[in-house]
Enzyme design. Structure first.
Site, PDB file in Angstrom:
ATOM      1  N   GLN A  10       0.831  -1.201   0.000  1.00  0.00           N
ATOM      2  CA  GLN A  10       0.000   0.000   0.000  1.00  0.00           C
ATOM      3  C   GLN A  10       0.866   1.251   0.000  1.00  0.00           C
ATOM      4  O   GLN A  10       1.909   1.307   0.654  1.00  0.00           O
ATOM      5  CB  GLN A  10      -0.922  -0.012   1.230  1.00  0.00           C
ATOM      6  CG  GLN A  10      -2.149   0.842   1.043  1.00  0.00           C
ATOM      7  CD  GLN A  10      -3.271   0.448   1.998  1.00  0.00           C
ATOM      8  OE1 GLN A  10      -3.345  -0.680   2.436  1.00  0.00           O
ATOM      9  NE2 GLN A  10      -4.138   1.378   2.315  1.00  0.00           N
ATOM     10  N   SER A  94       3.917  -6.448   2.715  1.00  0.00           N
ATOM     11  CA  SER A  94       2.610  -6.406   3.369  1.00  0.00           C
ATOM     12  C   SER A  94       1.559  -7.049   2.467  1.00  0.00           C
ATOM     13  O   SER A  94       1.621  -8.249   2.208  1.00  0.00           O
ATOM     14  CB  SER A  94       2.256  -4.965   3.765  1.00  0.00           C
ATOM     15  OG  SER A  94       1.117  -4.928   4.599  1.00  0.00           O
ATOM     16  N   LEU A  95       0.584  -6.272   1.934  1.00  0.00           N
ATOM     17  CA  LEU A  95      -0.420  -6.888   1.054  1.00  0.00           C
ATOM     18  C   LEU A  95       0.241  -7.544  -0.153  1.00  0.00           C
ATOM     19  O   LEU A  95      -0.308  -8.485  -0.745  1.00  0.00           O
ATOM     20  CB  LEU A  95      -1.447  -5.848   0.589  1.00  0.00           C
ATOM     21  CG  LEU A  95      -1.071  -4.955  -0.596  1.00  0.00           C
ATOM     22  CD1 LEU A  95      -1.452  -5.586  -1.930  1.00  0.00           C
ATOM     23  CD2 LEU A  95      -1.699  -3.596  -0.471  1.00  0.00           C
ATOM     24  N   ARG A 119      -9.430  -7.985   4.122  1.00  0.00           N
ATOM     25  CA  ARG A 119      -8.295  -7.540   4.937  1.00  0.00           C
ATOM     26  C   ARG A 119      -8.327  -6.030   5.108  1.00  0.00           C
ATOM     27  O   ARG A 119      -8.133  -5.504   6.210  1.00  0.00           O
ATOM     28  CB  ARG A 119      -6.998  -7.978   4.262  1.00  0.00           C
ATOM     29  CG  ARG A 119      -5.707  -7.698   5.027  1.00  0.00           C
ATOM     30  CD  ARG A 119      -4.542  -8.288   4.242  1.00  0.00           C
ATOM     31  NE  ARG A 119      -3.251  -8.116   4.895  1.00  0.00           N
ATOM     32  CZ  ARG A 119      -2.419  -7.098   4.684  1.00  0.00           C
ATOM     33  NH1 ARG A 119      -2.775  -6.127   3.840  1.00  0.00           N
ATOM     34  NH2 ARG A 119      -1.247  -7.038   5.294  1.00  0.00           N
ATOM     35  N   HIS A 204       0.070  -3.284  11.198  1.00  0.00           N
ATOM     36  CA  HIS A 204       1.204  -4.096  11.681  1.00  0.00           C
ATOM     37  C   HIS A 204       1.589  -3.769  13.122  1.00  0.00           C
ATOM     38  O   HIS A 204       2.768  -3.560  13.440  1.00  0.00           O
ATOM     39  CB  HIS A 204       2.406  -3.949  10.741  1.00  0.00           C
ATOM     40  CG  HIS A 204       2.108  -4.425   9.353  1.00  0.00           C
ATOM     41  ND1 HIS A 204       1.901  -5.758   9.060  1.00  0.00           N
ATOM     42  CD2 HIS A 204       1.941  -3.753   8.185  1.00  0.00           C
ATOM     43  CE1 HIS A 204       1.641  -5.883   7.765  1.00  0.00           C
ATOM     44  NE2 HIS A 204       1.638  -4.682   7.222  1.00  0.00           N
ATOM     45  N   GLN A 253       0.932 -11.898  10.051  1.00  0.00           N
ATOM     46  CA  GLN A 253       1.395 -10.712   9.347  1.00  0.00           C
ATOM     47  C   GLN A 253       0.547  -9.478   9.666  1.00  0.00           C
ATOM     48  O   GLN A 253       1.036  -8.353   9.638  1.00  0.00           O
ATOM     49  CB  GLN A 253       1.376 -10.999   7.839  1.00  0.00           C
ATOM     50  CG  GLN A 253       2.051  -9.959   6.992  1.00  0.00           C
ATOM     51  CD  GLN A 253       1.234  -9.648   5.755  1.00  0.00           C
ATOM     52  OE1 GLN A 253       0.078  -9.262   5.845  1.00  0.00           O
ATOM     53  NE2 GLN A 253       1.847  -9.821   4.595  1.00  0.00           N
TER      54      GLN A 253
END
Length: 314
Positions: A10, A94-95, A119, A204, A253
């Site tokens: 992102q 991440s994503l 998510r 996170h 995660q």
């Protein structure tokens, strides 16, 4: 040559991303149509035309970034005969880890789109707007030790942790707003610059536990198979191919640290990677790769011309 394919996270989104791929390649258009169908949403139109504030929403940005990455992967295979199996490893920020898994065949594109939509929604639901914050600690003095010290100072006020260890000189902290504000003060005392990030939630960090719980339920029902090539996981910075371990690590995660610097260092040393290729929107990971492993060739793959040149160079 050992190749690692990298998939952005992102922040790499922009209006118009993927349009050139869709215009040039039927295979790319197929991916965008699959994602639209999976979500029951004209996400491809939002990506092409905006408005930017709607594209930036977490629940839209996450599947949209995946769609661009997978459109590029599909076009590489269909138009240029370059399959993911040519890579030694895949990894995503991440994503982007979901994009990496889809590219490597561990998840279907439709399931990946639906998981990322959820998510994004779950992360937004986890913490009321305004209660959480993130900040980027930057500058030549910024290393993990400094960031950890700043987070410890913040944790005296509330939840505050290192969220993204991107590279030396770029580390992100996350947590409750007051705690992050205190960590920013400490970071400045220690010689770092600190920039509050314009994000909708504190990603996170432990405040994301409600989102992790939601993802645990969704991932329990998701079909995950062994990837064609190992996926370097964010939370361990090590390669993984076991479907059940992948399922568990994707849940971890959500609240865990993105160990990107460690992941890249492992790829460049233990993984013996000689070329990084960032597949999808933007060039953020390419820049990080050049700072972390300057001896490894790094390039973005996000235009038809990029794909053609890359395929010819293999």
């Amino acid at each position: 040559m050992t190749l690692a394919l990298l998939f952005p996270g992102q922040g790499s989104q922009s209006v118009g991303m993927g349009a050139a791929l869709a215009d040039a390649f039927p295979s790319a258009r197929e991916v965008f149509a699959e994602v639209d169908d999976a979500l029951g949403q004209k996400l491809s139109m939002l990506m092409r035309e905006g408005p930017e504030d709607q594209l930036t929403l977490t629940e839209n940005a996450q599947p949209a970034l995946m769609a661009v990455s997978l459109a590029a992967i599909r076009a590489l295979g269909a138009e240029f005969g370059v399959d993911v199996s040519r890579a030694g490893f895949v990894a995503g920020h991440s994503l982007g880890e979901y994009s990496a898994l889809a590219a490597a065949g561990a998840l279907s594109i439709g399931d990946t789109a639906r998981l990322l939509k959820l998510r994004g929604q779950a992360m937004q639901r986890a913490v009321p707007v305004g209660q959480g914050a993130m900040a980027s600690l930057i500058g030549p003095k910024t290393d993990l030790a400094l960031a950890e010290a700043a987070a410890v100072a913040g944790a005296e006020v509330g939840v505050c942790v290192v969220a993204n260890d991107n590279n030396a000189g770029n580390i992100v902290i996350s947590g409750e707003k007051g705690a992050v504000d205190r960590a920013i003060e400490k970071a400045k005392e220690l010689g770092a610059r600190a920039i509050p990030l314009n994000v909708s939630a504190p990603f996170h960090c432990p405040l994301m536990q409600p989102a992790a719980d939601e993802m645990a339920v969704a991932l329990a029902d998701a079909k995950i198979v062994a990837p064609l090539v190992p996926v370097v996981a964010n939370v361990t910075a090590r390669p993984e191919s076991d479907p059940e371990a992948i399922r568990r690590l994707l849940v971890e995660q959500v609240t865990g640290r993105v160990r990107w610097r460690e992941s890249m260092e492992w790829l460049a040393t233990e993984g013996a990677v000689t070329r990084f290729a960032e597949v999808g929107s933007g060039k953020v990971l390419t820049g990080m790769a050049k700072r972390i492993a300057p001896d490894v060739e790094s390039m973005p793959l996000n235009t038809p011309e990029d794909l053609e040149a890359f395929a010819k160079g293999l």
